[in-house]
Design an enzyme around this catalytic site. Structure first.
Site, PDB file in Angstrom:
ATOM      1  CE1 TYR A 173      -3.169  -2.854  -0.028  1.00 11.36           C
ATOM      2  CE2 TYR A 173      -3.709  -2.407   2.255  1.00 11.36           C
ATOM      3  CZ  TYR A 173      -3.908  -3.129   1.104  1.00 11.36           C
ATOM      4  OH  TYR A 173      -4.842  -4.132   1.083  1.00 11.36           O
ATOM      5  CG  HIS A 219      -1.478  -8.815  -0.632  1.00  9.65           C
ATOM      6  ND1 HIS A 219      -0.934  -7.563  -0.482  1.00  9.65           N
ATOM      7  CD2 HIS A 219      -2.775  -8.596  -0.959  1.00  9.65           C
ATOM      8  CE1 HIS A 219      -1.854  -6.638  -0.698  1.00  9.65           C
ATOM      9  NE2 HIS A 219      -2.976  -7.244  -1.003  1.00  9.65           N
ATOM     10  CB  SER A 274     -13.155  -3.372  -2.146  1.00 11.74           C
ATOM     11  OG  SER A 274     -11.925  -2.783  -2.453  1.00 11.74           O
ATOM     12  N   PRO A 275     -15.414  -3.563   0.842  1.00 12.36           N
ATOM     13  CG  PRO A 275     -15.778  -3.053   3.095  1.00 12.36           C
ATOM     14  CD  PRO A 275     -14.681  -3.209   2.081  1.00 12.36           C
ATOM     15  CG  LEU A 276     -18.337   0.567   1.936  1.00 11.66           C
ATOM     16  CD1 LEU A 276     -18.024   1.930   2.521  1.00 11.66           C
ATOM     17  CD2 LEU A 276     -19.745   0.131   2.314  1.00 11.66           C
ATOM     18  N   GLY A 277     -17.406  -1.510  -2.380  1.00 12.51           N
ATOM     19  CA  GLY A 277     -17.268  -1.504  -3.829  1.00 12.51           C
ATOM     20  C   GLY A 277     -16.004  -0.864  -4.348  1.00 12.51           C
ATOM     21  N   GLY A 278     -15.128  -0.414  -3.449  1.00 16.21           N
ATOM     22  CA  GLY A 278     -13.877   0.192  -3.878  1.00 16.21           C
ATOM     23  C   GLY A 278     -13.902   1.705  -3.747  1.00 16.21           C
TER      24      GLY A 278
END
Length: 285
Positions: free
Chosen positions: A53, A127, A207-211
């Site tokens: 990251y 990863h 990315s639970p909200l879509g990214g």
């Protein structure tokens, strides 16, 4: 803050994903530190990061270093489980590459230990599978790190059901987490989630909200999330995370954030109770 478990550690039901604070489009350091501190103030005890990251080639581990700085400057920093990852690389041109070789993973773990300033990493995750390296060899390196005490717990990311079972066997039943992409827009990890539920392994949706680019579009792209959000007087993003939490007690979402207000809205999902009918409507999306 409601809690869940990863291995033998109790963590906040929702964690903080650090990636948006270190890749392209990242905010300045002051805002990132404020975001992490806001999460800690609200009771977050799980932060997800990775050595990959970062944005530029010369700054490997940017997010790990940032998180270490934020934790060291907060009185609750010592209570946080930091989950990091190795095996993914960013050459600095915006692309992602892989190196799942045991030698590299052990070298990457040592570098993460130094950046985080700890004697043992709380949760270390492989990863992403490297097609050039047998999966058993990559996970075997994670097992070695666990046996050597360099890491306290072991996890894997971007794994199929078959690889979850294989990794757990290689680790001698000590696999504690699986981090896969899962969101209303990406539902193909349902089988992995179900297997984790069966085995009692934490499932960390990334990315639970879509990214980063699509999180704000959740309500417009998926009408039931917007409709239920309006009924509760909350954001569609909060409904999305509450829906994930309702799917299984092993689910621990790690929404990324780079603003204090964003992570605080996400964390409030742990307090949002959805009805069985609402959950069924969202499941059908």
């Amino acid at each position: 803050m409601h809690t869940r478990r990863i291995g033998d550690v109790e963590v906040s039901a929702i964690g903080l994903g650090g990636m948006p604070m270190s890749i392209e489009g990242r905010p300045d350091e002051a805002r990132s530190l404020a975001t992490i501190h806001a999460a800690l103030d609200a009771g977050v005890t799980l932060i997800d990061t990775a050595d990959a990251y970062h944005r530029d080639a010369h700054e490997v581990g940017h997010n790990e270093t940032l998180i270490a700085k934020a934790l060291a400057s907060h009185d609750r920093g010592k209570d946080v489980l930091v989950a990091t990852k190795g095996g993914h690389l960013r050459p600095g041109d915006g692309s992602w590459t892989l190196d799942g070789s045991p030698a590299y993973l052990k070298e990457a773990c040592e570098a993460s230990l130094r950046r985080l300033g700890v004697e043992a990493i709380g949760l270390y995750q492989f990863h992403r599978p490297d097609p050039k390296v047998p999966y058993a060899e990559s996970v075997g390196a994670i097992r070695d790190l666990l046996d050597e005490g360099k890491i306290r717990m072991a996890g894997i990311s971007n794994a199929s059901p078959e690889r979850i079972k294989e990794a757990n066997e290689i680790l001698g039943g000590r696999l504690v987490s699986v981090q896969n992409q899962f969101s209303p827009a990406f539902r193909s990890s349902e089988a992995e989630l179900d297997l984790c539920d069966e085995l009692g392994i934490a499932f960390l949706p990334w990315s639970p909200l879509g990214g980063i680019s699509r999180a704000r579009e959740l309500g417009s792209a998926y009408a039931p999330f917007a409709r239920i959000a309006e009924a509760h007087g909350v954001s569609p993003q909060r409904v999305c995370l509450a829906w994930m939490l309702a799917k299984s007690p092993v689910v621990v979402p790690i929404p990324g954030a780079s603003r204090p207000e964003t992570i605080l809205d996400s964390l409030a999902a742990a307090e949002l109770a959805l009805s069985a009918e609402e959950i069924a409507q969202l499941d059908a999306v």
